[in-house]
Design an enzyme around this catalytic site. Structure first.
Site, PDB file in Angstrom:
ATOM      1  N   GLY A  46       0.842  -1.186   0.000  1.00  0.00           N
ATOM      2  CA  GLY A  46       0.000   0.000   0.000  1.00  0.00           C
ATOM      3  C   GLY A  46       0.877   1.236   0.000  1.00  0.00           C
ATOM      4  N   GLU A 136      -3.667   2.979   5.359  1.00  0.00           N
ATOM      5  CA  GLU A 136      -3.580   4.028   4.324  1.00  0.00           C
ATOM      6  C   GLU A 136      -4.455   5.225   4.668  1.00  0.00           C
ATOM      7  OE1 GLU A 136      -1.099   3.731   2.500  1.00  0.00           O
ATOM      8  OE2 GLU A 136      -0.792   1.614   2.901  1.00  0.00           O
ATOM      9  N   HIS A 139      -2.634   7.312   7.068  1.00  0.00           N
ATOM     10  CA  HIS A 139      -1.626   8.140   6.387  1.00  0.00           C
ATOM     11  C   HIS A 139      -2.248   9.445   5.896  1.00  0.00           C
ATOM     12  CE1 HIS A 139       2.240   6.202   6.113  1.00  0.00           C
ATOM     13  NE2 HIS A 139       1.753   5.065   5.649  1.00  0.00           N
TER      14      HIS A 139
END
Ligand code: NI
Length: 171
Positions: A46, A136, A139
């Site tokens: 990812g 993700e 993030h």
């Protein structure tokens, strides 16, 4: 184009990324293609745009490591819709190379996101994919997985990274 991966310590990784408002543009398609290329080159499953220094809400995932095109996932402006269950296993991040930690996460995660054309879709992942959705999305919210481990372990990672930085061995 293959981008270098931004490492822990760079403020872009701890800044919430900007919402994408323009879709189906050559720039967006290029960014997505570059992100897949950069992720494969770094052997990740990812990658979020801030990890290549671009603070926009775009992430790519491919847990098949380019073996199965059907497993390529593009998440734009993703939102976690629902989480269920529990799992704990090892997690790592291309931006924190050389470290892996046991991280507790929900086992099943439903996410809502836009595709490159701006169409909304909803999808559910389990186990590794559930973990990737959360990692993700974190993030894009300026959060690294190490914020989910104990303060003791996090401090240990910080100290080791600082040493590597001093030695010029941390990009
Ligand atoms: Ni990561």
């Amino acid at each position: 184009m293959i981008y270098p991966i931004v490492k822990y310590g760079n403020p872009v990784l701890e800044t919430p990324a900007e919402t994408v408002t323009e879709f189906d543009t050559p720039e967006l398609h290029k960014l997505i293609a570059d992100m897949f290329e950069s992720m494969y080159s770094a052997h990740g499953l990812g990658l979020a745009a801030p990890q290549i220094g671009i603070s926009r809400r775009v992430a790519v995932i491919d847990k098949s490591d380019r073996q199965n095109p059907a497993e390529k996932i593009v998440l734009i402006n993703p939102e976690i819709v629902r989480v269920e269950g529990k799992q704990t296993s090892e997690e790592g991040c291309l931006s924190v190379p050389g470290f892996r930690e046991q991280v507790p996460r929900p086992k099943r995660v439903t996410i809502r996101a836009q595709n490159a054309k701006g169409e909304w879709f909803e999808t559910t992942g389990e186990e590794l994919l559930a973990r990737a959705f959360l990692h993700e999305t974190d993030h894009l919210n300026g959060r690294l997985y190490i914020t989910h481990v104990s303060m003791l372990k996090r401090d240990l990672i910080r100290r080791k990274v600082r040493k590597l930085q001093k030695a010029g061995e941390w990009g």
